[in-house]
Design an enzyme around this catalytic site. Structure first.
Site, PDB file in Angstrom:
ATOM      1  N   SER A   1      19.272  20.350  18.957  1.00  0.00           N
ATOM      2  CA  SER A   1      19.672  20.431  20.355  1.00  0.00           C
ATOM      3  C   SER A   1      20.281  19.124  20.828  1.00  0.00           C
ATOM      4  CB  SER A   1      18.459  20.759  21.234  1.00  0.00           C
ATOM      5  OG  SER A   1      17.687  19.593  21.502  1.00  0.00           O
ATOM      6  N   ASP A   2      21.192  19.210  21.787  1.00  0.00           N
ATOM      7  CA  ASP A   2      21.594  17.999  22.503  1.00  0.00           C
ATOM      8  C   ASP A   2      20.373  17.506  23.278  1.00  0.00           C
ATOM      9  OD1 ASP A   2      23.085  15.928  23.551  1.00  0.00           O
ATOM     10  OD2 ASP A   2      24.772  17.195  24.119  1.00  0.00           O
ATOM     11  N   CYS A   3      20.438  16.273  23.736  1.00  0.00           N
ATOM     12  CA  CYS A   3      19.259  15.620  24.308  1.00  0.00           C
ATOM     13  C   CYS A   3      18.768  16.334  25.567  1.00  0.00           C
ATOM     14  CB  CYS A   3      19.585  14.162  24.620  1.00  0.00           C
ATOM     15  SG  CYS A   3      18.152  13.192  25.111  1.00  0.00           S
ATOM     16  N   GLY A   4      17.598  16.958  25.465  1.00  0.00           N
ATOM     17  CA  GLY A   4      17.012  17.653  26.606  1.00  0.00           C
ATOM     18  C   GLY A   4      17.443  19.083  26.778  1.00  0.00           C
TER      19      GLY A   4
END
Length: 374
Positions: A290-293
């Site tokens: 995933s991208d951050c968050g």
């Protein structure tokens, strides 16, 4: 040429010293006594034996930061009981290896912007860029290199090239992208990845390369809460061809899924997208991080998936493997399995894909056998 020469010198230094690479496994007594370190077995056999030896919570530690803190680089957990070291996943490699200098003048090469590189229309140049980056990444790993202001050792997972389509000059990431043409972006990425993922005579990858951000990620405003409504024609004509080309031509190792959603489904929980790369495009072990968050974001506008056990189950069932920048999986996955919401086999499949990536670069074999240390 000075910086290119530096990369070669660092690689030679790595081969001449026998210090262990960062995150090297199968080195401790606890590990050596386990069958997953038996190099006479195939990678797949060893990975299955390793997973058989791990508890549910230990498998969870492969997917999410073990200490519960928010970290975009996603350092996975250390399972000391069986000698399994932690591993930091996110190494930015879009215009160079994101790293701390090893010393005065011993820094990774920084290349011109991807748009400038792509505008050369020079496939040999694109592949050479990948070759230099992979050499420097190995050198950093072999010599105790660090990322993130020196707090995390560098790994062998390169996230880049970034090949999103530049649809609007106001998009804040124009400097990160090759351009607006899917064919050019795909040709650039395929050569770049070939340069990074060279395979030695023993079958080890020099590094692993992951594409980002998958996909239709062309706006910065409200990027974590946007749903792109895209026709089937535009999706296949504009937003997928460059990824397809790079998976089919260069065997990319996986993707970073983007914050946005497409036609009502968040990209980090899209079985349509993960099935494309693993089934249609022929990379069954491809990893999705995933991208951050972004995993946390599926619990917010416009998706509102709740509670957290349901949110992480949808994410894992639909093919995302690693959670960066949030802690929903590490805090809730074990309970989700105990409550019958998440299947243990789904967790195991994601954990397996993370291990495949690490085995491919030789982090569980005798370091002297691996390309960059011969």
């Amino acid at each position: 040429m000075k910086l290119f020469h530096l990369s070669l010198c660092l690689g030679m230094l790595a081969r001449s010293t026998l210090a262990l690479p960062n995150y090297q496994g199968c080195m401790t007594p606890e590990a050596k006594s386990r069958p997953y370190c038996n190099e006479s077995l195939s990678f797949n056999e060893r990975i299955e034996l390793l997973l058989d030896d791990m508890s549910i919570q230990e498998q969870v530690l492969l997917l999410s930061n073990d200490n519960g803190t928010l970290n975009c680089n996603m350092p996975s957990g250390n399972v000391s009981r069986i000698g399994l070291p932690r591993y930091t996943w996110l190494m930015e490699t879009n215009s160079g290896v994101h790293s701390v200098c090893l010393g005065d003048g011993k820094c990774a090469t920084i290349f011109p912007s991807p748009m400038a590189m792509a505008a050369s229309f020079n496939r040999s140049l694109w592949r050479a860029k990948g070759d230099v980056i992979s050499t420097e990444m190995r050198a950093l790993s072999n010599n105790g290199g660090y990322i993130d202001r020196g707090t995390l050792p560098s790994g062998l997972s390169g996230f880049g090239p970034n090949i999103n389509i530049l649809r609007d000059p106001r998009f804040g990431r124009a400097s990160e992208l090759p351009g607006e043409d899917p064919f050019l972006n795909g040709a650039y990425a395929a050569e770049y990845v070939k340069g990074m993922q060279q395979v030695d005579e023993n079958g080890y990858h020099k590094m692993n390369s992951y594409l980002k951000h998958f996909t239709a990620y062309s706006r910065e405003f409200q990027r974590q809460h946007s749903n792109a409504v895209i026709s089937t024609f535009d999706l296949y004509d504009t937003y997928l061809p460059h990824y397809e080309r790079t998976f089919k031509k260069a065997n990319a190792s996986g993707v970073m899924c983007s914050y946005n959603g497409i036609n009502g489904t968040p990209n980090c929980a899209s079985k349509f997208l993960t099935d494309l790369m693993r089934k249609t495009w022929g990379q069954p072990d491809a990893l999705t991080m995933s991208d951050c968050g972004a995993i946390r974001d599926v619990t917010k506008l416009p998706w509102f998936w709740a509670p957290d056990e349901v949110a992480l189950t949808r994410v894992l069932e639909n093919g995302t493997d690693i959670e960066a920048g949030s802690t929903i999986i590490v805090r809730n996955a074990k309970n989700a399995i105990e409550h019958g919401v998440l299947k243990a086999s789904t967790l195991r499949a994601a954990a397996r894909r993370t291990l495949v990536q690490r085995f491919r670069v030789g982090l569980f074999d005798d370091p002297k056998k691996v390309m960059a240390r011969m």
